[in-house]
Design a protein around this motif. Structure first.
Motif, PDB file in Angstrom:
ATOM      1  N   LYS A 126     -41.648 -17.830  -6.008  1.00 25.68           N
ATOM      2  CA  LYS A 126     -40.609 -18.346  -6.757  1.00 25.68           C
ATOM      3  C   LYS A 126     -39.395 -18.983  -6.071  1.00 25.68           C
ATOM      4  CE  LYS A 126     -37.804 -16.216 -10.312  1.00 25.68           C
ATOM      5  NZ  LYS A 126     -36.325 -16.039 -10.265  1.00 25.68           N
ATOM      6  N   ALA A 127     -39.315 -18.439  -4.744  1.00 28.77           N
ATOM      7  CA  ALA A 127     -38.400 -19.179  -3.932  1.00 28.77           C
ATOM      8  C   ALA A 127     -38.609 -20.590  -3.607  1.00 28.77           C
ATOM      9  CB  ALA A 127     -37.862 -18.368  -2.729  1.00 28.77           C
ATOM     10  N   LEU A 128     -40.116 -20.866  -3.468  1.00 31.48           N
ATOM     11  CA  LEU A 128     -40.386 -22.062  -3.090  1.00 31.48           C
ATOM     12  C   LEU A 128     -40.316 -23.220  -4.302  1.00 31.48           C
ATOM     13  CD1 LEU A 128     -43.577 -21.430  -0.802  1.00 31.48           C
ATOM     14  CD2 LEU A 128     -41.508 -22.707  -0.139  1.00 31.48           C
ATOM     15  N   VAL A 129     -40.553 -22.713  -5.449  1.00 34.73           N
ATOM     16  CA  VAL A 129     -40.434 -23.586  -6.794  1.00 34.73           C
ATOM     17  C   VAL A 129     -39.050 -23.694  -6.993  1.00 34.73           C
ATOM     18  CG1 VAL A 129     -40.716 -23.125  -9.158  1.00 34.73           C
ATOM     19  CG2 VAL A 129     -42.747 -22.684  -7.828  1.00 34.73           C
ATOM     20  N   ASP A 130     -38.293 -22.725  -6.898  1.00 37.25           N
ATOM     21  CA  ASP A 130     -36.740 -23.030  -6.802  1.00 37.25           C
ATOM     22  C   ASP A 130     -36.176 -23.911  -5.956  1.00 37.25           C
ATOM     23  OD1 ASP A 130     -34.377 -22.496  -8.547  1.00 37.25           O
ATOM     24  OD2 ASP A 130     -33.639 -21.081  -7.031  1.00 37.25           O
ATOM     25  N   GLN A 131     -36.847 -23.815  -4.741  1.00 38.17           N
ATOM     26  CA  GLN A 131     -36.074 -24.733  -3.619  1.00 38.17           C
ATOM     27  C   GLN A 131     -36.601 -26.088  -3.949  1.00 38.17           C
ATOM     28  OE1 GLN A 131     -38.192 -24.280   0.047  1.00 38.17           O
ATOM     29  NE2 GLN A 131     -36.159 -24.298   1.014  1.00 38.17           N
ATOM     30  N   ALA A 132     -37.882 -26.464  -4.730  1.00 37.47           N
ATOM     31  CA  ALA A 132     -38.325 -27.684  -4.845  1.00 37.47           C
ATOM     32  C   ALA A 132     -37.831 -28.314  -6.267  1.00 37.47           C
ATOM     33  CB  ALA A 132     -39.880 -27.644  -5.084  1.00 37.47           C
ATOM     34  N   ALA A 133     -37.608 -27.413  -7.185  1.00 39.62           N
ATOM     35  CA  ALA A 133     -37.058 -27.812  -8.422  1.00 39.62           C
ATOM     36  C   ALA A 133     -36.098 -26.774  -8.922  1.00 39.62           C
ATOM     37  CB  ALA A 133     -38.079 -27.917  -9.390  1.00 39.62           C
ATOM     38  N   PRO A 134     -34.841 -26.759  -8.445  1.00 39.42           N
ATOM     39  CA  PRO A 134     -33.877 -25.759  -8.656  1.00 39.42           C
ATOM     40  C   PRO A 134     -33.768 -25.422 -10.253  1.00 39.42           C
ATOM     41  CG  PRO A 134     -33.127 -27.200  -6.993  1.00 39.42           C
ATOM     42  CD  PRO A 134     -34.308 -27.943  -7.651  1.00 39.42           C
ATOM     43  N   ILE A 135     -33.571 -24.260 -10.645  1.00 37.34           N
ATOM     44  CA  ILE A 135     -33.574 -23.892 -12.032  1.00 37.34           C
ATOM     45  C   ILE A 135     -32.264 -24.584 -12.456  1.00 37.34           C
ATOM     46  CG2 ILE A 135     -32.933 -21.879 -13.543  1.00 37.34           C
ATOM     47  CD1 ILE A 135     -34.919 -20.317 -11.553  1.00 37.34           C
ATOM     48  N   THR A 148     -30.776 -27.316 -11.958  1.00 38.21           N
ATOM     49  CA  THR A 148     -30.613 -28.807 -12.242  1.00 38.21           C
ATOM     50  C   THR A 148     -32.245 -29.242 -12.811  1.00 38.21           C
ATOM     51  OG1 THR A 148     -31.161 -29.045 -10.037  1.00 38.21           O
ATOM     52  CG2 THR A 148     -28.826 -29.050 -10.437  1.00 38.21           C
ATOM     53  N   SER A 149     -32.994 -28.533 -12.942  1.00 36.97           N
ATOM     54  CA  SER A 149     -34.451 -29.188 -13.257  1.00 36.97           C
ATOM     55  C   SER A 149     -34.744 -28.594 -14.607  1.00 36.97           C
ATOM     56  CB  SER A 149     -35.433 -28.816 -12.515  1.00 36.97           C
ATOM     57  OG  SER A 149     -35.635 -27.446 -12.533  1.00 36.97           O
ATOM     58  N   ASN A 150     -35.717 -29.377 -15.310  1.00 41.17           N
ATOM     59  CA  ASN A 150     -36.019 -29.003 -16.748  1.00 41.17           C
ATOM     60  C   ASN A 150     -37.154 -28.021 -16.468  1.00 41.17           C
ATOM     61  OD1 ASN A 150     -35.027 -31.243 -17.912  1.00 41.17           O
ATOM     62  ND2 ASN A 150     -36.287 -32.557 -17.133  1.00 41.17           N
ATOM     63  N   PRO A 151     -37.240 -26.618 -17.438  1.00 42.56           N
ATOM     64  CA  PRO A 151     -38.319 -25.939 -17.248  1.00 42.56           C
ATOM     65  C   PRO A 151     -39.589 -26.353 -17.610  1.00 42.56           C
ATOM     66  CG  PRO A 151     -36.732 -25.615 -19.174  1.00 42.56           C
ATOM     67  CD  PRO A 151     -36.469 -26.941 -18.654  1.00 42.56           C
ATOM     68  N   ALA A 152     -40.547 -25.920 -16.553  1.00 39.31           N
ATOM     69  CA  ALA A 152     -41.805 -26.226 -16.634  1.00 39.31           C
ATOM     70  C   ALA A 152     -42.775 -24.883 -16.966  1.00 39.31           C
ATOM     71  CB  ALA A 152     -42.227 -26.745 -15.070  1.00 39.31           C
ATOM     72  N   SER A 153     -43.729 -25.172 -17.709  1.00 44.62           N
ATOM     73  CA  SER A 153     -44.490 -24.061 -18.220  1.00 44.62           C
ATOM     74  C   SER A 153     -46.143 -24.398 -18.474  1.00 44.62           C
ATOM     75  CB  SER A 153     -44.169 -23.320 -19.218  1.00 44.62           C
ATOM     76  OG  SER A 153     -44.245 -24.115 -20.486  1.00 44.62           O
ATOM     77  N   GLN A 157     -36.274 -38.257 -10.909  1.00 41.99           N
ATOM     78  CA  GLN A 157     -35.366 -39.128 -10.428  1.00 41.99           C
ATOM     79  C   GLN A 157     -35.656 -40.601 -10.328  1.00 41.99           C
ATOM     80  OE1 GLN A 157     -34.817 -36.759  -6.702  1.00 41.99           O
ATOM     81  NE2 GLN A 157     -33.283 -35.754  -7.731  1.00 41.99           N
ATOM     82  N   ASP A 158     -34.740 -41.653  -9.759  1.00 35.51           N
ATOM     83  CA  ASP A 158     -35.141 -42.870  -9.699  1.00 35.51           C
ATOM     84  C   ASP A 158     -36.271 -43.076  -9.007  1.00 35.51           C
ATOM     85  OD1 ASP A 158     -32.684 -43.486 -11.047  1.00 35.51           O
ATOM     86  OD2 ASP A 158     -31.403 -43.823  -9.441  1.00 35.51           O
ATOM     87  N   LYS A 159     -36.745 -42.893  -7.988  1.00 32.44           N
ATOM     88  CA  LYS A 159     -37.780 -43.127  -7.246  1.00 32.44           C
ATOM     89  C   LYS A 159     -38.618 -42.041  -6.707  1.00 32.44           C
ATOM     90  CE  LYS A 159     -35.466 -47.164  -5.350  1.00 32.44           C
ATOM     91  NZ  LYS A 159     -35.119 -47.957  -4.131  1.00 32.44           N
ATOM     92  N   SER A 160     -38.392 -40.925  -7.518  1.00 32.08           N
ATOM     93  CA  SER A 160     -39.174 -39.512  -7.076  1.00 32.08           C
ATOM     94  C   SER A 160     -39.331 -38.667  -8.194  1.00 32.08           C
ATOM     95  CB  SER A 160     -38.596 -38.929  -5.819  1.00 32.08           C
ATOM     96  OG  SER A 160     -37.402 -38.463  -5.980  1.00 32.08           O
ATOM     97  N   SER A 161     -40.236 -37.655  -7.986  1.00 32.91           N
ATOM     98  CA  SER A 161     -40.220 -36.716  -9.130  1.00 32.91           C
ATOM     99  C   SER A 161     -40.736 -35.628  -8.408  1.00 32.91           C
ATOM    100  CB  SER A 161     -40.936 -37.104 -10.318  1.00 32.91           C
ATOM    101  OG  SER A 161     -42.158 -37.511  -9.990  1.00 32.91           O
ATOM    102  N   VAL A 162     -40.596 -34.270  -9.078  1.00 32.18           N
ATOM    103  CA  VAL A 162     -41.183 -33.109  -8.394  1.00 32.18           C
ATOM    104  C   VAL A 162     -41.704 -32.105  -9.864  1.00 32.18           C
ATOM    105  CG1 VAL A 162     -39.146 -31.679  -8.300  1.00 32.18           C
ATOM    106  CG2 VAL A 162     -41.138 -31.008  -6.852  1.00 32.18           C
ATOM    107  N   TYR A 163     -42.726 -31.506  -9.496  1.00 33.55           N
ATOM    108  CA  TYR A 163     -43.268 -30.696 -10.614  1.00 33.55           C
ATOM    109  C   TYR A 163     -43.726 -29.202  -9.722  1.00 33.55           C
ATOM    110  CZ  TYR A 163     -45.494 -28.336 -14.759  1.00 33.55           C
ATOM    111  OH  TYR A 163     -45.730 -27.791 -15.768  1.00 33.55           O
ATOM    112  N   ALA A 164     -43.025 -28.216 -10.030  1.00 32.85           N
ATOM    113  CA  ALA A 164     -43.178 -27.018  -9.070  1.00 32.85           C
ATOM    114  C   ALA A 164     -43.221 -25.809 -10.199  1.00 32.85           C
ATOM    115  CB  ALA A 164     -42.052 -27.053  -8.157  1.00 32.85           C
ATOM    116  N   VAL A 165     -44.408 -25.138 -10.130  1.00 29.50           N
ATOM    117  CA  VAL A 165     -44.755 -23.681 -10.672  1.00 29.50           C
ATOM    118  C   VAL A 165     -45.398 -22.707 -10.017  1.00 29.50           C
ATOM    119  CG1 VAL A 165     -44.852 -25.128 -12.925  1.00 29.50           C
ATOM    120  CG2 VAL A 165     -46.965 -24.773 -11.596  1.00 29.50           C
TER     121      VAL A 165
END
Length: 179
Positions: A111-120, A122-127, A139-147
């Motif tokens: 859970k900590a790794l996911v929150d570090q990569a896509a902070p709750i 500032t990010s959109n929920p992923a499920s 973002q402008d030049k990058s994106s992340v998906y962490a679950v």
């Protein structure tokens, strides 16, 4: 004056050599860090993996990644992480276009790794896939998906702005690994 015989000279040399104090063994500490990143620690999540060897990625095909991310893959490198190495997919210009990290350890660190990569905050929920929870961020030049699910986390970063691209790769990695 008498001359020393060769036997006497040899005896004197042997005696002199044997009476010298034994050399102490010196242990020089190494400053080289271990090449494998631990998958689970009591002090929190492991550090960010680094590529250490040429691929292929054991759970993702580079053709799929090229199609999903929209860029040609010219090289794949992997980390030393066990049991699932992080995979780094490179563009023709030599820069990383997409990274996939799979963590298996304990639920708190996942859970900590996911929150570090896509902070709750500032990010959109992923499920996706069902049962997995985390965040996505474009973002402008990058994106992340962490679950994360139970003791496992999957984090995909892309050099593309659309978070649907790393989401598709994360879903494929989860399926391929049977997680």
């Amino acid at each position: 004056m008498k001359r020393a015989t060769p036997a006497l000279v040899l005896l004197l040399c042997a005696t002199a050599c044997s009476t010298s104090p034994p050399k102490q063994q010196v242990t020089i500490p190494t400053s080289t860090p271990p090449t494998a990143t631990p998958q689970s620690t009591d002090q929190g999540p492991p550090t960010t993996p680094e590529p250490v060897a040429d691929g292929p990625c054991p759970y993702l095909d580079s053709t799929f990644v090229a199609d999903a991310n929209g860029q040609h893959v010219t090289k794949v490198r992997i980390s030393a992480d066990k049991p699932h190495p992080a995979c780094f997919f490179y563009r023709p210009d030599g820069t990383v276009q997409l990274t996939v990290r799979v963590y298996v350890g304990d639920a708190k660190n996942a859970k900590a790794l996911v929150d570090q990569a896509a902070p709750i905050a500032t990010s959109n929920p992923a499920s996706s896939p069902p049962g997995w929870k985390g965040g996505s961020l474009g973002q402008d030049k990058s994106s992340v998906y962490a679950v994360a699910k139970d003791v496992t986390a999957v984090i995909v970063t892309s050099n593309q702005a659309q978070s649907t691209k790393p989401r598709r790769v994360a879903e494929k990695a989860i399926t391929a690994l049977g997680l």
